[in-house]
Design an enzyme around this catalytic site. Structure first.
Site, PDB file in Angstrom:
ATOM      1  CE  LYS A  65      -0.637   1.290   4.546  1.00 53.46           C
ATOM      2  NZ  LYS A  65      -0.209   2.408   5.464  1.00 53.46           N
ATOM      3  CG  ASP A  74      -3.044  -4.897   5.198  1.00 52.05           C
ATOM      4  OD1 ASP A  74      -2.203  -4.687   6.272  1.00 52.05           O
ATOM      5  OD2 ASP A  74      -3.877  -4.088   5.145  1.00 52.05           O
ATOM      6  CG  HIS A  75       2.735  -4.347   7.765  1.00 48.58           C
ATOM      7  ND1 HIS A  75       1.925  -3.150   7.730  1.00 48.58           N
ATOM      8  CD2 HIS A  75       2.855  -4.621   9.324  1.00 48.58           C
ATOM      9  CE1 HIS A  75       1.996  -2.518   8.697  1.00 48.58           C
ATOM     10  NE2 HIS A  75       2.658  -3.299   9.519  1.00 48.58           N
ATOM     11  CE  LYS A  94       1.061  -5.957  12.497  1.00 47.52           C
ATOM     12  NZ  LYS A  94       2.227  -5.347  13.242  1.00 47.52           N
ATOM     13  CG  HIS A 127      -2.740  -1.707   8.537  1.00 49.19           C
ATOM     14  ND1 HIS A 127      -2.350  -2.303   7.455  1.00 49.19           N
ATOM     15  CD2 HIS A 127      -1.917  -0.663   8.814  1.00 49.19           C
ATOM     16  CE1 HIS A 127      -1.012  -1.902   7.199  1.00 49.19           C
ATOM     17  NE2 HIS A 127      -1.018  -0.698   7.793  1.00 49.19           N
TER      18      HIS A 127
HETATM   19  C1  BG6 Z   1       1.679   1.333   8.264  1.00 52.58           C
HETATM   20  C2  BG6 Z   1       1.473   2.710   8.515  1.00 52.58           C
HETATM   21  O1  BG6 Z   1       1.136   0.766   7.424  1.00 52.58           O
HETATM   22  O2  BG6 Z   1       1.514   0.887   9.563  1.00 52.58           O
HETATM   23  C3  BG6 Z   1       1.923   3.622   9.608  1.00 52.58           C
HETATM   24  O3  BG6 Z   1       1.959   3.735   7.092  1.00 52.58           O
HETATM   25  C4  BG6 Z   1       1.761   2.825  10.777  1.00 52.58           C
HETATM   26  O4  BG6 Z   1       1.779   4.953   9.427  1.00 52.58           O
HETATM   27  C5  BG6 Z   1       2.223   1.512  10.762  1.00 52.58           C
HETATM   28  O5  BG6 Z   1       2.643   3.346  11.833  1.00 52.58           O
HETATM   29  C6  BG6 Z   1       1.748   0.518  11.664  1.00 52.58           C
HETATM   30  O6  BG6 Z   1       2.395  -0.738  11.669  1.00 52.58           O
HETATM   31  P1  BG6 Z   1       2.734  -1.737  13.062  1.00 52.58           P
HETATM   32  O7  BG6 Z   1       2.995  -3.180  12.414  1.00 52.58           O
HETATM   33  O8  BG6 Z   1       3.529  -1.039  13.541  1.00 52.58           O
HETATM   34  O9  BG6 Z   1       1.347  -1.787  13.815  1.00 52.58           O
END
Ligand code: BG6
Length: 506
Positions: A166, A195-196, A200, A258
């Site tokens: 994204k 979408d990381h 998780k 997310h």
């Molecule tokens: C990203 C956003 O996709 O996800 C960031 O662009 C955000 O703004 C981050 O901080 C949060 O990811 P995580 O894995 O730290 O919860």
């Protein structure tokens, strides 16, 4: 040295992965340094990479030696297990190469093709190719087209897949245009949209929690659930990302992807199998069942706000407008809250509250399911307040599940108190969870698309937020404020108070 076997992991199968060349375009950038290279390293450390694995870094203005040194540094700095110099020198470095060039120049991709063929010829194998576009989104379309022209896309043999991260566009229309550009060269099964959050462990555990246990499904509906809250709270501000963030805002940055991904996993129907299409079909159905926001709904059911200066962990922090690189007069939100409804038989009438924000007091991603109160309490008025059962599914940082139940306090009187039954993911399995990118790269290599977003999912998620973005862009909903380190803006509290409910405290 390897760790002693973990009794909780015995009998878990390991899957075979075909020979693979992973190409990281933009390999000198932040995503590669912080996430992708460390993830490849961890996979190597865990013995998860295929025997025939090569990594090709592509960027502009570097050289092989410099690239190797930087890659090693980023692993040293960001890999969760720290650098094992022997493994690096013996296993990883010999499998890496570097190609310099400009991603807007189609000739680079012709050279890339030749390079990949040379690597395969030298190893005597034919490897699938995964091309990770860790580059500015404006390059996704052109890079996909150039890959196509260089014979590294639809119909190529060995197969090529492209991975993109994204933002997929900045609204429904631009997302569709981007998708059309990528589809110009690739078929849908070749496109892996990252979408990381889906990588998780604890997000995947939501599915196991729901569908691997028999006792939750019967109460997972409007008859038993009073409301659902979904929170993605961050302590962090925008760091050095003002340029990106100011054009994005919390709704695009977290809710469209997310948060709606989490929501779809929590609320979707049980898939018949855990196969990619079965799971993604159910997610799409759920996203499409979210009631669209009318102009009136946006005013009533959405909150936009931005942080002012305050304190986090006792340290003073600046307000959003004082952050480096934020333009004066910006109206970008750093906090968004929505009240959603899902118009289907399971959820009709159950409000889903979603909130996300930067500079909140803690980092906390959680889903809170509050059940309807017991219909009748036979304990008399002196027994004390009884709170409804509440299930908290904690995604990070303290992964686990916690169920609030009512118990009798010890003593001769009938006094009731809320208590919690807790499950902690870390202590139950005696090992740290892998990073999201490790799982996603591994799945990409083994050809499992379950944890990647399909085009229709992304489209459906944009359809939910698009009317809100449009109304906010017209300034139709007021921009509220909250002090950095506070619980968020008053208007978000009001969203709940109006419904006689409250957010779980951060
Ligand atoms: C990203 C956003 O996709 O996800 C960031 O662009 C955000 O703004 C981050 O901080 C949060 O990811 P995580 O894995 O730290 O919860």
């Amino acid at each position: 040295m390897s760790d002693p076997p973990n009794p909780f992991e015995q009998d878990l199968p390991r899957r075979l992965i075909p020979p693979t060349i992973l190409v990281i375009c933009g390999v000198t950038g932040d995503l590669a340094a912080r996430k992708l290279l460390p993830a490849v390293y961890e996979l190597a450390l865990g013995g998860e990479l295929p025997e025939e694995f090569r990594l090709v870094g592509v960027a502009r203005g570097s050289d092989p030696e410099h690239f190797m040194a930087r890659a090693r540094e980023s692993v040293e700095q960001f890999a969760r297990s720290g650098l094992d110099a022997d493994l690096w020198g013996r296993v990883i470095a010999p499998r890496m190469s570097y190609l310099d060039g400009d991603l807007t120049d189609p000739e680079l991709f012709t050279r890339l093709h030749a390079h990949l063929d040379e690597l395969d010829a030298a190893a005597g194998v034919r490897s699938q190719r995964l091309v990770y576009l860790a580059v500015a989104p404006s390059l996704f379309g052109p890079a996909a087209t150039s890959l196509g022209k260089a014979g590294l896309a639809r119909g190529s043999d060995p197969q090529v897949k492209v991975m993109v991260e994204k933002p997929f566009g900045r609204d429904l229309e631009s997302s569709r245009a981007l998708d059309a550009a990528i589809h110009g060269a690739f078929d849908e099964p070749q496109i892996l949209r990252v979408d990381h959050y889906l990588g998780k462990e604890t997000v995947q555990n939501l599915l196991v929690f729901r569908f691997g246990n028999g006792i939750f499904e019967p109460v997972w509906n409007r008859r038993y659930v009073d409301n659902v809250q979904l929170t993605v709270a961050e302590e962090l501000g925008i760091g050095h990302r003002a340029d990106y963030y100011d054009r994005s805002g919390a709704l695009r940055d977290v809710v469209q992807n997310h948060a709606l991904q989490l929501l779809s996993l929590i609320a979707m129907e049980p898939p018949a199998t855990f196969a990619a299409e079965a799971v993604r079909d159910e997610k799409v159905k759920l996203l499409r069942a979210i009631s669209p926001f009318s102009a009136e709904d946006v005013l009533r059911d959405t909150v936009r706000a931005r942080y002012t200066s305050g304190e986090i962990d006792g340290e003073p922090v600046p307000g959003y407008l004082e952050e480096d690189g934020v333009p004066a007069g910006s109206t970008t939100e750093t906090f968004a809250a929505l009240r959603l409804e899902i118009a289907n038989w399971r959820w009709a009438g159950v409000p889903f509250y979603v909130r996300t924000g930067k500079r909140l007091p803690v980092r906390d991603t959680e889903i809170v399911i509050t059940f309807r109160p017991a219909p009748h309490l036979p304990f008399g008025p002196d027994a004390g307040a009884v709170r409804p059962n509440q299930l908290v599914l904690s995604v990070q940082p303290d992964e686990g599940a916690s169920l609030r139940i009512t118990a009798k306090a010890p003593g001769p009187e009938m006094r009731l108190r809320p208590v919690r039954m807790d499950f902690q993911y870390g202590s139950a399995f005696m090992r740290a969870s892998p990073e999201a990118y490790e799982r996603l790269l591994l799945d990409a290599m083994r050809g499992d698309a379950t944890l990647f977003a399909r085009a229709d999912e992304v489209d459906a998620a944009w359809r939910v937020v698009d009317p809100v973005l449009a109304a906010w862009a017209r300034d139709e909903a007021p921009l509220d404020h909250y002090r950095a380190g506070s619980q968020g803006p008053g208007s978000a509290e009001q969203l709940m108070v109006r419904d006689h409910r409250e957010w779980r405290r951060l």
